[in-house]
Design a protein around this motif. Structure first.
Motif, PDB file in Angstrom:
ATOM      1  N   GLY A  20       0.972  -1.314   0.001  1.00 23.57           N
ATOM      2  CA  GLY A  20      -0.110   0.017   0.033  1.00 23.57           C
ATOM      3  C   GLY A  20       0.692   1.232   0.132  1.00 23.57           C
ATOM      4  N   THR A  21       2.060   1.086   0.083  1.00 27.88           N
ATOM      5  CA  THR A  21       2.896   2.250   0.062  1.00 27.88           C
ATOM      6  C   THR A  21       3.906   2.240  -1.151  1.00 27.88           C
ATOM      7  OG1 THR A  21       4.726   1.114   1.476  1.00 27.88           O
ATOM      8  CG2 THR A  21       2.991   2.390   2.457  1.00 27.88           C
ATOM      9  N   ARG A  57      -9.095  10.720   1.898  1.00 26.43           N
ATOM     10  CA  ARG A  57      -9.091   9.728   2.845  1.00 26.43           C
ATOM     11  C   ARG A  57      -7.341   9.758   3.314  1.00 26.43           C
ATOM     12  NH1 ARG A  57     -10.202   5.449  -1.979  1.00 26.43           N
ATOM     13  NH2 ARG A  57      -8.300   5.714  -3.571  1.00 26.43           N
ATOM     14  N   ILE A  58      -6.914  10.754   3.511  1.00 25.33           N
ATOM     15  CA  ILE A  58      -5.870  11.103   4.052  1.00 25.33           C
ATOM     16  C   ILE A  58      -5.650  12.214   5.031  1.00 25.33           C
ATOM     17  CG2 ILE A  58      -3.177  11.937   3.811  1.00 25.33           C
ATOM     18  CD1 ILE A  58      -3.661   9.227   2.399  1.00 25.33           C
ATOM     19  N   GLU A  60      -3.094  14.459   8.290  1.00 23.14           N
ATOM     20  CA  GLU A  60      -1.692  14.296   8.888  1.00 23.14           C
ATOM     21  C   GLU A  60      -2.286  14.286  10.315  1.00 23.14           C
ATOM     22  OE1 GLU A  60       0.475  18.061   8.623  1.00 23.14           O
ATOM     23  OE2 GLU A  60       2.012  16.863   8.116  1.00 23.14           O
ATOM     24  N   MET A  65       0.495   9.676   9.912  1.00 18.33           N
ATOM     25  CA  MET A  65      -0.599  10.185   8.953  1.00 18.33           C
ATOM     26  C   MET A  65      -1.664   9.135   9.257  1.00 18.33           C
ATOM     27  SD  MET A  65       1.178   8.596   5.487  1.00 18.33           S
ATOM     28  CE  MET A  65      -0.734   8.719   4.537  1.00 18.33           C
ATOM     29  N   VAL A  69      -7.710   4.544   2.676  1.00 19.20           N
ATOM     30  CA  VAL A  69      -7.883   4.228   1.267  1.00 19.20           C
ATOM     31  C   VAL A  69      -8.917   3.324   1.026  1.00 19.20           C
ATOM     32  CG1 VAL A  69      -6.646   3.414  -0.649  1.00 19.20           C
ATOM     33  CG2 VAL A  69      -5.705   5.139   0.877  1.00 19.20           C
ATOM     34  N   LEU A 268       6.371   7.322   1.788  1.00 19.82           N
ATOM     35  CA  LEU A 268       5.418   8.279   0.988  1.00 19.82           C
ATOM     36  C   LEU A 268       5.855   9.585   1.365  1.00 19.82           C
ATOM     37  CD1 LEU A 268       1.929   6.713   2.382  1.00 19.82           C
ATOM     38  CD2 LEU A 268       3.291   6.212   0.294  1.00 19.82           C
ATOM     39  N   VAL A 269       6.935   9.852   2.314  1.00 21.74           N
ATOM     40  CA  VAL A 269       7.326  11.089   2.540  1.00 21.74           C
ATOM     41  C   VAL A 269       8.595  11.219   1.689  1.00 21.74           C
ATOM     42  CG1 VAL A 269       8.405  12.688   4.426  1.00 21.74           C
ATOM     43  CG2 VAL A 269       6.279  11.163   4.785  1.00 21.74           C
TER      44      VAL A 269
ATOM     45  N   LEU B  46       3.822  14.911   6.523  1.00 14.94           N
ATOM     46  CA  LEU B  46       3.585  15.200   5.220  1.00 14.94           C
ATOM     47  C   LEU B  46       3.998  16.385   4.816  1.00 14.94           C
ATOM     48  CD1 LEU B  46       0.069  13.473   5.272  1.00 14.94           C
ATOM     49  CD2 LEU B  46       1.942  12.264   4.848  1.00 14.94           C
ATOM     50  N   MET B 208      -3.444  15.017  -0.155  1.00 13.97           N
ATOM     51  CA  MET B 208      -2.532  13.747  -0.619  1.00 13.97           C
ATOM     52  C   MET B 208      -1.718  13.394   0.383  1.00 13.97           C
ATOM     53  SD  MET B 208      -1.253  15.794  -4.106  1.00 13.97           S
ATOM     54  CE  MET B 208      -2.468  16.326  -5.411  1.00 13.97           C
ATOM     55  N   GLY B 209      -1.273  12.038   0.264  1.00 12.14           N
ATOM     56  CA  GLY B 209      -0.357  11.485   1.102  1.00 12.14           C
ATOM     57  C   GLY B 209       1.031  11.754   0.563  1.00 12.14           C
ATOM     58  N   CYS B 210       1.342  11.070  -0.615  1.00 10.27           N
ATOM     59  CA  CYS B 210       2.674  11.194  -1.089  1.00 10.27           C
ATOM     60  C   CYS B 210       2.993  12.134  -2.175  1.00 10.27           C
ATOM     61  CB  CYS B 210       3.127   9.705  -1.654  1.00 10.27           C
ATOM     62  SG  CYS B 210       2.221   9.330  -3.034  1.00 10.27           S
ATOM     63  N   CYS B 215       0.479   6.187  -2.818  1.00 13.59           N
ATOM     64  CA  CYS B 215      -0.392   5.704  -1.545  1.00 13.59           C
ATOM     65  C   CYS B 215      -1.924   5.576  -1.968  1.00 13.59           C
ATOM     66  CB  CYS B 215      -0.497   6.789  -0.494  1.00 13.59           C
ATOM     67  SG  CYS B 215      -1.035   8.442  -0.866  1.00 13.59           S
ATOM     68  N   GLY B 217      -4.155   7.834  -1.917  1.00 14.82           N
ATOM     69  CA  GLY B 217      -5.010   8.556  -1.198  1.00 14.82           C
ATOM     70  C   GLY B 217      -5.857   9.573  -1.786  1.00 14.82           C
TER      71      GLY B 217
END
Lengths: 303, 244
Positions: A20-21, A57-58, A60, A65, A69, A268-269, B46, B208-210, B215, B217
């Motif tokens: 998922g990432t 669906r995100i 912080e 996070m 999803v 993701l970061v 993020l 957004m996530g990434c 992701c 998202g």
């Protein structure tokens, strides 16, 4: 020096991007040669295609996070027909297939379909998605249900089965033991922790699905504690994950009992997070006097 | 996509709560107007996705509004601050979609990507009309910059304190059979879609996530399947949107 053996399959290093990432891998291959990875666990796949939950669906959080999803994926047929061939074109190491479901039959049917796939070394069975109703986490919530899924998938595949466990339970060790008793070859933990955020501006939950799974460096101590507890309870290997961000975290997770380590939110970061950890591991090992990384597994429990 | 360290060359207030920041660094990954960058901020998990307003060989201009803790942090950053950015993300505006003229509509902080787009279209020798909508006179920015490029500019403000009173949909040209490009708040985009139809490209926003497609998202359902706002978007052909 970095190798580790997971259910009989050798990995060149313990770093595995978590399901998922990392999509189905090939998009990251445009950024760097993903063959440096120990393995990768592809996006959670269900029998039918799914869009997942409505957006947003995100959200912080401090040092992390939330995501809701909800298992967006193209479905097992398309994964086998399109995504997996694209992944195999760029990644030649062992692949971890991540399978989710909404019934015992669905888990079994998807695992049976993936069983013959070349390159798939393990099936990671997700019984812990917090973002879908009537499935996912519900199967990981009790030892009985976890055992039932393990039994159902064990019957259809000879490939190593790794049950992915939920942290949203009272006693994760008892669930790991139930999986082990039904023939699981390993367990992976933790999936995300159920959480939520509310916007002060709208005074409503930020995410459309209201709740979501917490990940990121904030969950690392919880994940580490659970890996420790499960290591004490079972004799099958553990894939540790949850907030792993640095090479030091990888070593710490292995000391708690992990044979290999999945990296999730960190990708993701920083899309290069796994690459950096792999590159940093030798110097971290040198700093702490570790010659062979696999010697660390469960090291904190001894003596 | 390029990941690198970018240095703040300037960071100035240009309207109410709106700042223009110029970053210096590698811009080779930027291929079209309407793409965005994703900025890592101290103490934030993020990254913050911000659309690219303009770019040169070694600078990126972004215009952002202070809407929360992250952008408030950005507003206080002095010249010389180094920022870890992912640059050249997403799919932007396709200038080839328009013929000899184009209509650009920007609403509030949806205006910045219109600037890089106007520049590109004018470079291709096209006639560019820019319609800008803001809430009030204090919110207006970049009008002169668009004019300096050689675009025809009309401004509307909701309270009538600058330009025409009303929304961008109140200042539409008589000839509506021109390809349009737009970015702004969703109600504005939907009003434009209703007024001008599907012959256009629309830039969307989503949490957004990434920001680079990993992701899922920010996924969205369209007439042609699921799309990621951060990867296949943020700019989409209007005719694939499920907005009827």
């Amino acid at each position: 020096m970095l190798t580790t053996t997971l259910c009989g399959v050798e990995l060149k290093n313990p770093i595995i991007p978590a399901s998922g990432t990392f999509g189905y891998g090939y998009e990251f291959h445009e950024l760097y040669d993903i063959n440096i990875l120990g393995s990768l666990s592809f996006k959670g796949t269900t029998a039918e295609p799914r869009f997942g939950n409505p957006t947003p669906r995100i959200a912080e959080t401090p040092s992390g996070m939330l995501n809701s999803v909800g298992l967006q994926n193209p479905g097992i047929e398309k994964v086998i027909g399109e995504e997996l061939p694209k992944l195999r074109d760029c990644f030649h190491g062992p692949i971890m297939a991540n399978i989710s479901g909404f019934s015992l039959e669905e888990y079994a049917s998807s695992c049976e379909k993936i069983d013959g796939e070349e390159g798939v070394a393990w099936i990671e069975v997700n019984i812990s998605c917090p973002n879908v109703h009537d499935g996912g986490m519900a199967f990981g919530a009790t030892p009985e249900k976890a055992a039932a899924v393990t039994k159902a998938v064990r019957a259809v595949t000879k490939k190593p089965i790794i049950m992915k466990l939920s942290p949203n339970v009272t006693d994760i060790a008892s669930i790991a033991k139930a999986c082990e008793a039904e023939g699981a070859d390993g367990v992976s933990l933790i999936n995300t922790l159920l959480g939520m955020r509310i916007s002060l501006k709208t005074k409503k939950p930020i995410m459309a699905n209201r709740m979501g799974g917490l990940s990121g460096s904030c969950v690392f101590p919880v994940a580490l504690r659970m890996v420790w507890q499960v290591y004490e309870a079972v004799n099958i290997p553990i894939v540790g994950m949850g907030g792993v961000t640095t090479a030091e975290d990888v070593v710490e997770m292995m000391l708690a009992g992990a044979t290999a380590v999945e990296v999730g939110a960190a990708n993701l970061v920083d899309p290069f997070a796994c690459k950096k950890m792999i590159e940093d591991l030798p110097s971290v090992m040198k700093t702490y006097g570790i010659d062979k990384l696999s010697d660390c597994i469960g090291g904190a429990h001894h003596g | 996509m390029h990941k690198g360290i970018y240095t703040i060359k300037s960071n100035i207030k240009i309207a109410a709560d709106v700042y223009e920041m110029v970053l210096s660094g590698d811009t080779s990954a930027i291929t079209m107007p309407g793409q965005f960058i994703n900025i890592l901020l101290p103490e934030k998990y993020l990254r913050r996705p911000i659309s690219i307003c303009d770019w040169s060989e070694d600078t990126i201009t972004i215009v952002y509004k202070v809407v929360g803790g992250g952008t408030a942090q950005m507003a206080t950053m002095p010249v010389g601050t180094e920022l870890d950015c992912l640059v050249g993300l997403g799919t932007g505006f396709d200038t080839k979609k328009s013929e000899t003229s184009a209509l650009l509509l920007g609403g509030g902080v949806g205006t910045p990507p219109m600037y890089g787009l106007a520049k590109a279209l004018l470079r291709e020798g096209k006639e560019v009309t820019v319609l800008l909508g803001f809430n009030s006179k204090d919110d207006v920015f970049y009008q002169e910059k668009f004019e300096a490029l050689g675009a025809k500019v009309v401004v509307a403000t909701a309270d009538g304190s600058f330009g025409t009173r009303g929304f961008v949909t109140d200042i539409l040209p008589e000839n509506k059979d021109v390809f349009y490009y737009t970015c702004g708040p969703i109600p504005m985009l939907k009003a434009i879609y209703k007024a001008l139809g599907t012959k256009g490209q629309i830039s969307l926003e989503e949490r957004m996530g990434c920001g680079f497609g990993a992701c899922m998202g920010c996924s969205m359902q369209t007439k042609v399947g699921n799309k990621r706002v951060c990867k296949e978007g943020p700019v989409f052909d209007a005719d694939i949107l499920l907005w009827e």
